[in-house]
Structures are given as C-alpha cells and as structure tokens.
Motif scaffolding. Sequence first.
Motif, PDB file in Angstrom:
ATOM      1  N   SER A   1      17.348  30.319 -19.502  1.00  0.00           N
ATOM      2  CA  SER A   1      18.329  29.760 -20.494  1.00  0.00           C
ATOM      3  C   SER A   1      18.054  30.324 -21.755  1.00  0.00           C
ATOM      4  CB  SER A   1      18.228  28.287 -20.586  1.00  0.00           C
ATOM      5  OG  SER A   1      16.904  27.794 -20.866  1.00  0.00           O
TER       6      SER A   1
ATOM      7  N   GLN B   1      15.685  29.511 -12.789  1.00  0.00           N
ATOM      8  CA  GLN B   1      15.125  28.418 -13.296  1.00  0.00           C
ATOM      9  C   GLN B   1      15.418  28.154 -14.546  1.00  0.00           C
ATOM     10  OE1 GLN B   1      11.829  28.515 -15.404  1.00  0.00           O
ATOM     11  NE2 GLN B   1      12.181  26.082 -15.519  1.00  0.00           N
ATOM     12  N   SER B   2      15.427  26.885 -15.051  1.00  0.00           N
ATOM     13  CA  SER B   2      15.470  26.405 -16.283  1.00  0.00           C
ATOM     14  C   SER B   2      15.243  24.905 -16.485  1.00  0.00           C
ATOM     15  CB  SER B   2      17.016  26.602 -16.693  1.00  0.00           C
ATOM     16  OG  SER B   2      18.131  25.712 -16.081  1.00  0.00           O
ATOM     17  N   ARG B   3      14.996  24.566 -17.665  1.00  0.00           N
ATOM     18  CA  ARG B   3      14.580  23.062 -17.701  1.00  0.00           C
ATOM     19  C   ARG B   3      15.942  22.219 -18.015  1.00  0.00           C
ATOM     20  NH1 ARG B   3      10.355  22.601 -22.573  1.00  0.00           N
ATOM     21  NH2 ARG B   3      11.659  24.177 -23.599  1.00  0.00           N
ATOM     22  N   LYS B   4      17.007  23.057 -18.152  1.00  0.00           N
ATOM     23  CA  LYS B   4      18.231  22.079 -18.120  1.00  0.00           C
ATOM     24  C   LYS B   4      19.433  22.948 -17.639  1.00  0.00           C
ATOM     25  CE  LYS B   4      19.181  24.150 -22.758  1.00  0.00           C
ATOM     26  NZ  LYS B   4      19.461  23.865 -24.071  1.00  0.00           N
ATOM     27  N   PRO B   5      20.551  22.239 -16.997  1.00  0.00           N
ATOM     28  CA  PRO B   5      21.293  22.721 -16.201  1.00  0.00           C
ATOM     29  C   PRO B   5      21.890  24.122 -17.132  1.00  0.00           C
ATOM     30  CG  PRO B   5      21.673  20.522 -16.224  1.00  0.00           C
ATOM     31  CD  PRO B   5      20.804  20.781 -17.156  1.00  0.00           C
TER      32      PRO B   5
ATOM     33  N   GLN C   1      16.118  22.991 -11.642  1.00  0.00           N
ATOM     34  CA  GLN C   1      15.652  22.568 -13.084  1.00  0.00           C
ATOM     35  C   GLN C   1      14.164  21.808 -13.086  1.00  0.00           C
ATOM     36  OE1 GLN C   1      19.225  21.249 -12.734  1.00  0.00           O
ATOM     37  NE2 GLN C   1      19.581  23.493 -13.100  1.00  0.00           N
TER      38      GLN C   1
END
Length: 279
Positions: A11, A32-36, A44
């Motif tokens: 992101s 991969q990300s920590r939020k959509p 996530q």
Amino acid sequence: MAKKILVLGSSGKIGTFLRRVWADAEMDICWQSRKPLDDLQSIQFCPVSDPSSLSLAAQDCDVILNLAGVTSGSKDQLRLNTDLAISALNAARTAGVNRVILISSAAVYGGSDDDVSEIARRQPVGAYGLAKCQMEDTVLNQLRPDDPFIFLLRLGNVVGADSLPLINSGRVGLDQLPDGRGPLRSYIGPQTLADVIRQLIELNLDRLQSPMILNIAATPPVHMEDLLKAAQCDWHFQPAPKGAIPRLTMDTAELQKLVDIPADSAAPDVMIDQVKHLS
C-alpha cells in the motif's frame, strides 16, 4: 515457470507503483497490506505482529519482496525497518522460499563527493539512514549458510515517491546550494524500478553469491530542479539550510552487470512521464 511472489508493504508509494506497472503482467503475485487495497485483492495482516499469517502467505512462494518500512518517526518506530526485514527472512526460512529482496536506501551513504559504490563506507547523517544501516547489519549478522538468496537493494530516489512534490502540487521550494544548483541525486523512474526488480526476480542465481548488495538507480544522476522543470511545476529556489547534502549519487556498475536498463532511463522527461502514466 513463472515464480510466485509475495510482496509485503503493497500500500506504500512504491508498492502502489508496482501494482499499477504489473497489473497486466503475467506474474503470480500475492499482495500484502495492513488495510484493503482499492485496485486489487490483497491479504491483510501485520508481518511483525502476525508471523503465522506471514508464514502461511509465504507457502509455495519463490520470492519475498519486502517493500514495507518506515521513513520517519521515533527511534522505536524506525526500528520497524529491522523488524520487518527479519520477519521476511524468518518467513522465507520457514516456507522454503529461495529468494528474498529487501529494500535499503542510498541514505546509508550520507553525502558524497563522487558516485559511491556498494563497498563505500556508510556514513548516514539522519535517523532514517541510520535505521537502514541497522537493518542491513542485523540481517547480515543473522544469515546462515542454508538461508535463501538475499538481495539487499540500496534504493536511490524514486521519482514520484520521494520528498520532491512533482504532480498536482502547489508552489515548490527547492534548496539552492553554493554552486547555484539544486541537490544532485541518483534517481530512478517507477516503471524502470519495477522492471529492474522483475529482472532480479527472474535472474539465474547459479553463479551469484548471497548476500548481494546492489545500488539501484538510473544513470546519470539528476539535479532536482531539472525534474521540477520537466514536470512543469511552479517552483523557486530557497536558501539551503545548514547541513543540506549537495550530492548523493551512486555507482551502479554492479547492477548493470545483472540487468538491462534503457540508456535514457535517467532523462528527467522520461522519469516524469512514467509518473504521470501511473498517476
């Protein structure tokens, strides 16, 4: 056979560029990300606090590309750069991934009077450069003989992802140095960077030695005002503050032995066009 790639930190600015460049590429990528993410599916989780999810995501992958990191903040916050790199390495060990690409920075060098090579002494002048040095040292000190192949990429300025506002910005102030010019830096456009990383992902490792530290930039280096002019920004010179770094440029001879980079890749108008195409 196409390699399966796990990209951590999708992101961020560089991750966003790569998602757009590789959107139509025939590449098997897990983002991969920590939020959509708005433009595509991703998984996530936090790679540091959720190692089990990271290990699961790494299963059957050939490559882990770690873009996740922190550029500013307290010493504890900047330490996350080390924690993320070690998390990626540990997940690769567990899942049997054979190649890990970690992002460091030209900031480890501090200033330079000439192009610096990968064997140059590191002399970071800021907290971010110091944090990247600590990340490099921690990873290198923990490597084992049977570890995956490690690429440690000392990334120059990425046009559109660094501190220089170029697109849809207001009036921009740029430090003017005693020679009358702006800072001189090693830059790379986002599409060129994506192609360099793709080539490193596909590179035959048989005759290469891990870990491999590489300077990543296009050549020749660029004065920052030339990018502002190419972007047709409204800008002006301002007095450079005490401690401003006039020059930080990198020798990329080792990189050019491994990958193909078009000769005009460092032209300001070419790099600006890449950013506009992806914005």
